[in-house]
Design an enzyme around this catalytic site. Structure first.
Site, PDB file in Angstrom:
ATOM      1  CE1 TYR A   1     -38.519  30.413 -35.584  1.00 15.55           C
ATOM      2  CE2 TYR A   1     -38.040  32.762 -36.660  1.00 15.55           C
ATOM      3  CZ  TYR A   1     -37.605  31.680 -35.790  1.00 15.55           C
ATOM      4  OH  TYR A   1     -36.569  31.794 -35.076  1.00 15.55           O
TER       5      TYR A   1
ATOM      6  NE  ARG B   1     -41.931  33.962 -29.329  1.00 14.45           N
ATOM      7  CZ  ARG B   1     -40.741  33.378 -28.934  1.00 14.45           C
ATOM      8  NH1 ARG B   1     -39.817  33.834 -28.138  1.00 14.45           N
ATOM      9  NH2 ARG B   1     -40.731  32.189 -29.272  1.00 14.45           N
TER      10      ARG B   1
ATOM     11  NE  ARG C   1     -37.761  41.858 -55.374  1.00 15.15           N
ATOM     12  CZ  ARG C   1     -37.110  43.029 -55.289  1.00 15.15           C
ATOM     13  NH1 ARG C   1     -37.407  43.767 -56.264  1.00 15.15           N
ATOM     14  NH2 ARG C   1     -36.310  43.245 -54.034  1.00 15.15           N
TER      15      ARG C   1
ATOM     16  CE  LYS D   1     -39.437  31.975 -32.594  1.00 11.71           C
ATOM     17  NZ  LYS D   1     -37.927  32.289 -32.141  1.00 11.71           N
TER      18      LYS D   1
ATOM     19  CD  GLU E   1     -31.559  37.709 -28.991  1.00  8.56           C
ATOM     20  OE1 GLU E   1     -32.527  37.063 -28.078  1.00  8.56           O
ATOM     21  OE2 GLU E   1     -31.788  38.430 -29.693  1.00  8.56           O
TER      22      GLU E   1
ATOM     23  CG  LEU F   1     -37.407  35.969 -29.416  1.00  8.74           C
ATOM     24  CD1 LEU F   1     -38.269  36.926 -30.351  1.00  8.74           C
ATOM     25  CD2 LEU F   1     -36.863  34.672 -29.885  1.00  8.74           C
TER      26      LEU F   1
END
Length: 287
Positions: free
Chosen positions: A33, A52, A101, A151, A183, A207
């Site tokens: 995301y 990114r 699945r 991310k 972070e 990140l």
């Protein structure tokens, strides 16, 4: 009026948006995301976020369902339709719906990625009251997986960290590994010693923040000294200033760590000036 959202090529009222229960984002957190801020109805650091995003997709061997130009148009259309002046656009891409699945990745040629975007209106984003008082953080062990540079939508532990902070009367948590701060739960972390800004260097441990890159560039242009290296919790508590950066908080001063006051307990001149510069330049460069 309900928001208009974007799902797999369609603009829809949010009540009509649907994703399959077999989508791997839902079952496996198999997705990535980005969040792009909006100031004055324009997108901040859009190119950096999309670059990114492309990197995250490559690292996970996922297919992109849209070009950069198409993503820009979708972002702008959602901002327009939802009349966003200050806020953000959330973009999520998952590996899609294979129809059942399975741990094994589906063939991207047969199973298209799922793409979802929506807006959030945040009036006063640039004039946050918290920026004037500064935020309080606690420290927690960093027990996330080893590819924090991607991310992904695997955000359970950062969510837990924010709740741990809330239970202790703080605003956020800084994660610590081998004695050094990695972070924040949703931001990059910094301290200021004298006039030197110290922040952890880029690696798979953190990140690669888009706001981080912009802020460090602006700091260099303002002839501020920047050192990229790990710093300990003890160093942070003894620092003159501390702050975090992210797409949704810009530059946010930190005035307390684990109950220890940082500096004089108020936002310092370096973080305050960097926030001013970032917002000023972002308004100019937004598209």
């Amino acid at each position: 009026m309900s928001r208009i959202v974007y799902v797999n090529g369609e603009y829809l009222p949010e009540e009509e948006a649907k994703i399959s229960i077999f989508d791997r984002g839902f079952l496996m957190a198999d997705g990535v995301y980005e969040v792009t801020s909006v100031l004055d109805g324009k997108l901040v650091d859009f190119e950096g976020h999309i670059a990114r995003l492309a990197r995250s997709l490559r690292e996970l061997e996922m297919a992109s369902p849209a070009t950069t130009e198409e993503l820009l148009e979708i972002h702008r259309e959602l901002v327009r339709r939802n009349r966003i002046d200050e806020g953000m656009v959330y973009l999520q891409i998952t590996r899609g719906n294979p129809g059942d699945r399975d741990f094994v990745y589906p063939d991207p040629h047969n199973v298209p990625s799922t793409i979802v975007l929506f807006t959030q209106s945040k009036p006063g984003l640039a004039d946050s009251p918290l920026a004037k008082t500064g935020m309080k953080v606690i420290t927690i062990p960093d027990i996330r997986w080893g590819r924090r540079d991607i991310k992904t939508i695997q955000l359970l532990y950062p969510s837990m960290g924010k709740m741990m902070a809330r239970h202790k009367g703080a605003d956020d948590a800084w994660m610590v590994e081998d004695g050094a701060v990695t972070e924040g739960t949703s931001n990059n972390a910094y301290i200021v010693v004298g006039q030197t800004i110290i922040t952890r260097e880029l690696s798979s441990d953190i990140l690669h923040g888009i706001t981080r890159a912009a802020v460090l560039r602006f700091a260099a242009e303002a002839q501020m000294e920047v050192v990229e290296r790990p710093f300990t919790v003890e160093e942070a508590k003894a620092a003159d200033e501390a702050f975090v950066t992210s797409a949704t908080t810009f530059v946010m001063p930190v005035v307390e760590i684990d109950g220890t006051q940082i500096g004089d307990g108020a936002p310092g001149p370096v973080s305050t000036r960097l926030r001013e510069i970032y917002i000023e330049e972002s308004r100019i460069d937004a598209i």
